[in-house]
Scaffold this active site. Sequence first.
Site, PDB file in Angstrom:
ATOM      1  N   ASP A 177     -25.993  21.582  54.934  1.00  0.00           N
ATOM      2  CA  ASP A 177     -24.654  22.177  54.944  1.00  0.00           C
ATOM      3  C   ASP A 177     -24.069  22.054  56.262  1.00  0.00           C
ATOM      4  O   ASP A 177     -24.837  21.578  57.304  1.00  0.00           O
ATOM      5  CB  ASP A 177     -25.015  23.635  54.283  1.00  0.00           C
ATOM      6  CG  ASP A 177     -26.284  24.380  54.811  1.00  0.00           C
ATOM      7  OD1 ASP A 177     -26.694  23.722  55.833  1.00  0.00           O
ATOM      8  OD2 ASP A 177     -26.778  25.302  54.271  1.00  0.00           O
ATOM      9  N   ASP A 205     -30.285  36.785  50.791  1.00  0.00           N
ATOM     10  CA  ASP A 205     -29.907  37.042  49.352  1.00  0.00           C
ATOM     11  C   ASP A 205     -30.270  36.091  48.268  1.00  0.00           C
ATOM     12  O   ASP A 205     -29.515  35.937  47.476  1.00  0.00           O
ATOM     13  CB  ASP A 205     -28.146  36.947  49.403  1.00  0.00           C
ATOM     14  CG  ASP A 205     -27.529  35.946  49.872  1.00  0.00           C
ATOM     15  OD1 ASP A 205     -28.499  34.841  50.275  1.00  0.00           O
ATOM     16  OD2 ASP A 205     -26.349  35.759  50.248  1.00  0.00           O
ATOM     17  N   GLU A 219     -24.432  30.580  47.575  1.00  0.00           N
ATOM     18  CA  GLU A 219     -24.816  32.188  47.271  1.00  0.00           C
ATOM     19  C   GLU A 219     -24.940  32.599  45.894  1.00  0.00           C
ATOM     20  O   GLU A 219     -24.685  31.616  45.067  1.00  0.00           O
ATOM     21  CB  GLU A 219     -23.335  32.537  48.064  1.00  0.00           C
ATOM     22  CG  GLU A 219     -23.194  32.276  49.597  1.00  0.00           C
ATOM     23  CD  GLU A 219     -24.228  33.030  50.353  1.00  0.00           C
ATOM     24  OE1 GLU A 219     -25.282  33.383  50.074  1.00  0.00           O
ATOM     25  OE2 GLU A 219     -23.648  33.352  51.643  1.00  0.00           O
TER      26      GLU A 219
HETATM   27  C1  F6R Z   1     -29.353  26.217  56.629  1.00  0.00           C
HETATM   28  C2  F6R Z   1     -29.350  26.929  55.017  1.00  0.00           C
HETATM   29  C3  F6R Z   1     -29.664  28.050  54.807  1.00  0.00           C
HETATM   30  C4  F6R Z   1     -30.863  28.909  55.595  1.00  0.00           C
HETATM   31  C5  F6R Z   1     -30.968  30.067  55.226  1.00  0.00           C
HETATM   32  C6  F6R Z   1     -32.231  30.810  56.222  1.00  0.00           C
HETATM   33  O1  F6R Z   1     -28.841  25.037  56.657  1.00  0.00           O
HETATM   34  O2  F6R Z   1     -29.159  26.050  54.213  1.00  0.00           O
HETATM   35  O3  F6R Z   1     -29.944  28.302  53.582  1.00  0.00           O
HETATM   36  O4  F6R Z   1     -31.980  27.908  55.510  1.00  0.00           O
HETATM   37  O5  F6R Z   1     -29.985  30.794  55.504  1.00  0.00           O
HETATM   38  O6  F6R Z   1     -31.940  30.799  57.433  1.00  0.00           O
HETATM   39  P1  F6R Z   1     -32.914  31.299  58.708  1.00  0.00           P
HETATM   40  O7  F6R Z   1     -33.828  30.114  58.468  1.00  0.00           O
HETATM   41  O8  F6R Z   1     -32.397  31.162  59.604  1.00  0.00           O
HETATM   42  O9  F6R Z   1     -33.371  32.646  57.890  1.00  0.00           O
END
Ligand code: F6R
Length: 264
Positions: free
Chosen positions: A67, A139, A146
């Site tokens: 992303d 979440d 999301e």
């Molecule tokens: C990042 C992504 C998100 C993160 C998720 C967890 O490329 O796709 O899904 O993996 O928000 O983020 P962290 O690892 O920082 O808790």
Amino acid sequence: MEVVIAQTPAAVGIIAAEIVTQQLTDRPDAVLGLATGSSPLPLYRELIARHEAGLVSFANVTAFLLDEYVGLPADHPEAYRRFIERELTDHIDLPPQALFGPDGSSDSPNDLQDAGERYEAQIAAAGGIDLQILGLGGDGHIGFNEPTSSLASRTRIKTLTDMTRVDNARFFDDDIDAVPRHVLTQGIGTILDARHLVLIATGESKEDPVARTVEGPITSMVPASSLQLHPHVTVIVDKVAAGSLSNASYYRETYLNRPGWQHH
Ligand code: F6R
């Protein structure tokens, strides 16, 4: 789904690095999918160490980001391409032209839709993703899909939830207003097309979403629960993130008694 419970985030990183190393041993020109955020950092540190020790090469690898934020200048330190360069690819032998990410540089809806379609075509032209690294949102998101994201979605623009923007404010000097509202993300359908999915989650804030991902019903309200539909998933968690798994002793026993021939 294989669930591996490790003692610490560092141990999670080593187990995940073993899977990446095995993949690159089997297929040196593998296509990798890379997550950003905190969770994969121990994995990336371990991969850099293995590369420096001459144990693994990325010279023939192609890599795709999950992303990208919409509207951050390309040289913004928190743009995901910059993030992955800083945390991984600047320190290994992956050719810069073999690193792809969705292009979130425009704020025009048409350009962003084109960028999503172009990204899907780039992944297809590379032959699809062999091994996709995933983190897990508080979440339940994967990529930036999301809650209520279509389980069949492809790369497209999404609006971040307030929870995700609050979670990610730590990368923006704790200023939630600096966290972009929109992102381009691989869809859940895109992610499920990868041949092997490795989800990494550590720490207390992941305890509830890990349980809902692994043991809850499949629902778009927990986008990561869609992984239950995929035939080859490895979930690697530390013991804190595993805290609410009701079958934890079974996962531990399964892992300890793995037949020698069984790969992740
Ligand atoms: C990042 C992504 C998100 C993160 C998720 C967890 O490329 O796709 O899904 O993996 O928000 O983020 P962290 O690892 O920082 O808790």
